[in-house]
Design an enzyme around this catalytic site. Structure first.
Site, PDB file in Angstrom:
ATOM      1  N   ASP A  17       0.845  -1.198   0.000  1.00 45.95           N
ATOM      2  CA  ASP A  17       0.000   0.000   0.000  1.00 45.95           C
ATOM      3  C   ASP A  17       0.881   1.249   0.000  1.00 45.95           C
ATOM      4  OD1 ASP A  17      -2.431  -1.367  -0.084  1.00 45.95           O
ATOM      5  OD2 ASP A  17      -2.431  -1.695   2.077  1.00 45.95           O
ATOM      6  N   LYS A  39       0.626  -8.059  -2.843  1.00 43.11           N
ATOM      7  CA  LYS A  39      -0.683  -7.550  -3.271  1.00 43.11           C
ATOM      8  C   LYS A  39      -0.527  -6.105  -3.723  1.00 43.11           C
ATOM      9  CE  LYS A  39      -4.161  -6.047  -0.493  1.00 43.11           C
ATOM     10  NZ  LYS A  39      -4.823  -4.869  -1.061  1.00 43.11           N
ATOM     11  N   ASP A  66      -5.220  -6.329  -6.795  1.00 44.84           N
ATOM     12  CA  ASP A  66      -6.458  -6.072  -6.039  1.00 44.84           C
ATOM     13  C   ASP A  66      -7.128  -4.821  -6.603  1.00 44.84           C
ATOM     14  OD1 ASP A  66      -8.382  -5.865  -4.033  1.00 44.84           O
ATOM     15  OD2 ASP A  66      -6.977  -5.129  -2.526  1.00 44.84           O
ATOM     16  N   LYS A  68     -10.512  -4.940  -7.793  1.00 43.31           N
ATOM     17  CA  LYS A  68     -11.954  -5.014  -7.517  1.00 43.31           C
ATOM     18  C   LYS A  68     -12.824  -4.521  -8.680  1.00 43.31           C
ATOM     19  CE  LYS A  68     -11.344  -4.308  -2.502  1.00 43.31           C
ATOM     20  NZ  LYS A  68      -9.899  -4.035  -2.361  1.00 43.31           N
ATOM     21  N   HIS A  70     -15.804  -3.946 -11.181  1.00 41.58           N
ATOM     22  CA  HIS A  70     -17.268  -3.940 -11.033  1.00 41.58           C
ATOM     23  C   HIS A  70     -17.833  -3.065 -12.141  1.00 41.58           C
ATOM     24  CE1 HIS A  70     -20.895  -3.458  -8.038  1.00 41.58           C
ATOM     25  NE2 HIS A  70     -21.232  -4.000  -9.183  1.00 41.58           N
ATOM     26  N   ASP A  71     -18.343  -3.706 -13.199  1.00 40.62           N
ATOM     27  CA  ASP A  71     -18.850  -2.944 -14.346  1.00 40.62           C
ATOM     28  C   ASP A  71     -19.777  -3.878 -15.128  1.00 40.62           C
ATOM     29  OD1 ASP A  71     -19.053  -1.018 -16.491  1.00 40.62           O
ATOM     30  OD2 ASP A  71     -17.077  -0.257 -15.919  1.00 40.62           O
ATOM     31  N   ILE A  72     -20.208  -3.462 -16.301  1.00 40.64           N
ATOM     32  CA  ILE A  72     -21.045  -4.364 -17.093  1.00 40.64           C
ATOM     33  C   ILE A  72     -20.173  -5.541 -17.551  1.00 40.64           C
ATOM     34  CG2 ILE A  72     -22.693  -2.581 -17.819  1.00 40.64           C
ATOM     35  CD1 ILE A  72     -21.224  -2.531 -20.552  1.00 40.64           C
ATOM     36  N   PRO A  73     -20.808  -6.709 -17.798  1.00 35.16           N
ATOM     37  CA  PRO A  73     -20.013  -7.906 -18.107  1.00 35.16           C
ATOM     38  C   PRO A  73     -18.994  -7.716 -19.224  1.00 35.16           C
ATOM     39  CG  PRO A  73     -22.281  -8.533 -17.672  1.00 35.16           C
ATOM     40  CD  PRO A  73     -22.253  -7.022 -17.658  1.00 35.16           C
ATOM     41  N   THR A  75     -17.384  -5.112 -20.212  1.00 33.97           N
ATOM     42  CA  THR A  75     -16.243  -4.290 -19.797  1.00 33.97           C
ATOM     43  C   THR A  75     -15.336  -5.064 -18.853  1.00 33.97           C
ATOM     44  OG1 THR A  75     -17.556  -2.311 -20.118  1.00 33.97           O
ATOM     45  CG2 THR A  75     -15.631  -2.081 -18.708  1.00 33.97           C
ATOM     46  N   THR A 129     -15.217  -4.764   4.276  1.00 34.91           N
ATOM     47  CA  THR A 129     -15.260  -4.778   5.750  1.00 34.91           C
ATOM     48  C   THR A 129     -15.688  -3.426   6.306  1.00 34.91           C
ATOM     49  OG1 THR A 129     -12.877  -4.543   5.591  1.00 34.91           O
ATOM     50  CG2 THR A 129     -13.683  -6.667   6.306  1.00 34.91           C
ATOM     51  N   ARG A 191      -3.427  -9.710  12.456  1.00 35.54           N
ATOM     52  CA  ARG A 191      -2.533  -8.967  13.337  1.00 35.54           C
ATOM     53  C   ARG A 191      -1.787  -9.929  14.255  1.00 35.54           C
ATOM     54  NH1 ARG A 191      -3.151  -5.772  10.116  1.00 35.54           N
ATOM     55  NH2 ARG A 191      -3.745  -3.581  10.237  1.00 35.54           N
ATOM     56  N   GLN A 200      -8.422  -1.963  11.694  1.00 40.63           N
ATOM     57  CA  GLN A 200      -9.047  -3.266  11.435  1.00 40.63           C
ATOM     58  C   GLN A 200      -9.950  -3.678  12.600  1.00 40.63           C
ATOM     59  OE1 GLN A 200      -9.129  -4.846   8.712  1.00 40.63           O
ATOM     60  NE2 GLN A 200      -7.250  -4.494   7.560  1.00 40.63           N
ATOM     61  N   GLY A 220      -0.547  -6.040   5.754  1.00 39.69           N
ATOM     62  CA  GLY A 220       0.064  -4.776   5.351  1.00 39.69           C
ATOM     63  C   GLY A 220       0.911  -4.201   6.461  1.00 39.69           C
ATOM     64  N   ARG A 221       0.305  -3.257   7.214  1.00 37.29           N
ATOM     65  CA  ARG A 221       1.074  -2.459   8.171  1.00 37.29           C
ATOM     66  C   ARG A 221       1.881  -3.240   9.208  1.00 37.29           C
ATOM     67  NH1 ARG A 221      -4.116   1.183   8.830  1.00 37.29           N
ATOM     68  NH2 ARG A 221      -4.917  -0.882   8.284  1.00 37.29           N
TER      69      ARG A 221
HETATM   70  O1  C5P Z   1      -2.307  -2.813   6.822  1.00 34.01           O
HETATM   71  P1  C5P Z   1      -3.309  -3.916   6.841  1.00 34.01           P
HETATM   72  O2  C5P Z   1      -2.747  -5.254   7.261  1.00 34.01           O
HETATM   73  O3  C5P Z   1      -4.565  -3.544   7.607  1.00 34.01           O
HETATM   74  O4  C5P Z   1      -3.704  -4.059   5.299  1.00 34.01           O
HETATM   75  C1  C5P Z   1      -4.741  -4.889   4.858  1.00 34.01           C
HETATM   76  C2  C5P Z   1      -4.853  -4.827   3.367  1.00 34.01           C
HETATM   77  O5  C5P Z   1      -5.982  -5.589   2.987  1.00 34.01           O
HETATM   78  C3  C5P Z   1      -5.054  -3.433   2.782  1.00 34.01           C
HETATM   79  O6  C5P Z   1      -4.439  -3.415   1.504  1.00 34.01           O
HETATM   80  C4  C5P Z   1      -6.546  -3.330   2.642  1.00 34.01           C
HETATM   81  O7  C5P Z   1      -6.940  -2.469   1.598  1.00 34.01           O
HETATM   82  C5  C5P Z   1      -6.919  -4.768   2.284  1.00 34.01           C
HETATM   83  N1  C5P Z   1      -8.293  -5.157   2.574  1.00 34.01           N
HETATM   84  C6  C5P Z   1      -8.842  -5.078   3.838  1.00 34.01           C
HETATM   85  N2  C5P Z   1     -10.146  -5.463   4.050  1.00 34.01           N
HETATM   86  C7  C5P Z   1     -10.882  -5.900   3.019  1.00 34.01           C
HETATM   87  C8  C5P Z   1     -10.348  -5.981   1.740  1.00 34.01           C
HETATM   88  C9  C5P Z   1      -9.030  -5.597   1.549  1.00 34.01           C
HETATM   89  O8  C5P Z   1      -8.168  -4.698   4.791  1.00 34.01           O
HETATM   90  N3  C5P Z   1     -12.105  -6.306   3.235  1.00 34.01           N
END
Ligand code: C5P
Length: 243
Positions: A17, A39, A66, A68, A70-73, A75, A129, A191, A200, A220-221
């Site tokens: 990210d 990712k 990643d 995501k 989301h459009d007409i089939p 496209t 989420t 985590r 989160q 991520g973090r």
């Molecule tokens: O830093 P962290 O571990 O929270 O990063 C989680 C990653 O997963 C981010 O790239 C976030 O956009 C992605 N993600 C998420 N929840 C979702 C879908 C994707 O946290 N439902």
């Protein structure tokens, strides 16, 4: 389940990210030699483009794009065709686009690779989420709980022939029960014990998520913002390899 070090690293998807390729490169230098998945989300992809994906593939990384869709089939079919040609190993669409759209994504994939070649894994987002029950019921217009909506979308994804869904680790067992164990789950919200929770909710440790049956964990973090990212991922790998 006991994993080897290589298997454990391959189950970890490091969320790159970053606003651009140079930020991501600094992290990748520190993780050099660790065979993790990476990712790439929309922020980095829109900035770094196909050439950044190409550089990841040249270095041997497996890449989850990643974006995501989301459009007409028609496209989405075109979008899926383009990202398959980039050589990504996994990408996603929104299940809310319906089965025709998800099937079109697969058609786009097969048009790029031919039916016999190996193809990217195609997964769907069920409910983000960030969606609360109030939002789901009052704004989106879907009745019931978020969990019910997630399972229904997972079943729709399976019906369309896709490979799995992004989900909370808390939902993995219910999704596997509804869609079968081979239906893949990719789970953010991971985590390690003692790590900062950030924004989160409904989190699990890597070990708990693995034990619940998650196929890949997006992290991520806890890695990217750690004082020593390499030590952070190595400690997660160790957690997954010790019984
Ligand atoms: O830093 P962290 O571990 O929270 O990063 C989680 C990653 O997963 C981010 O790239 C976030 O956009 C992605 N993600 C998420 N929840 C979702 C879908 C994707 O946290 N439902």
């Amino acid at each position: 389940m006991l994993l080897t070090t290589t298997q454990a690293a391959g189950r970890i998807m490091v969320a790159l990210d970053y606003p651009d390729a140079s930020g991501a490169e600094k992290l990748l230098q520190q993780l050099e030699g660790i065979p993790c998945y990476v990712k790439v989300g929309m922020q980095l992809f829109y900035a770094g483009g196909p050439s950044f994906i190409d550089s990841l593939k040249t270095r041997g990384y497996k890449v989850f794009l990643d974006v995501k869709m989301h459009d007409i089939p028609n496209t989405v079919k075109g979008g899926a065709n383009s990202v398959t040609k980039l050589g990504v190993d996994m990408f996603n669409v929104h299940a809310a686009g319906g089965t025709a759209m998800m099937e079109a994504a697969l058609e786009g994939v097969y048009a790029a690779v031919g039916s016999t070649a190996s193809r990217p894994v195609v997964i769907a987002v069920t409910q983000l989420t960030s969606t609360s029950k109030a939002m789901l019921n009052e704004q989106i217009g879907i009745a019931g709980s978020v969990e019910e909506a997630v399972i229904r979308y997972a079943q729709l994804t399976k019906q369309a022939g896709l490979d799995g869904v992004v989900a909370s680790p808390v939902e993995v067992e219910a999704i596997k029960a509804a869609c079968g164990t081979a239906f893949q789950t990719i789970t953010p919200g991971i985590r390690p014990a003692g790590a900062d929770v950030n924004d989160q909710t409904r989190i699990m440790t890597p070990r708990e998520a693995l034990d619940r049956g998650t196929d890949y964990m997006v992290i991520g973090r806890p890695i990217t913002a750690a004082p020593e990212p390499r030590a952070a991922i190595e400690s997660i790998i160790e957690e997954l390899t010790i019984g």
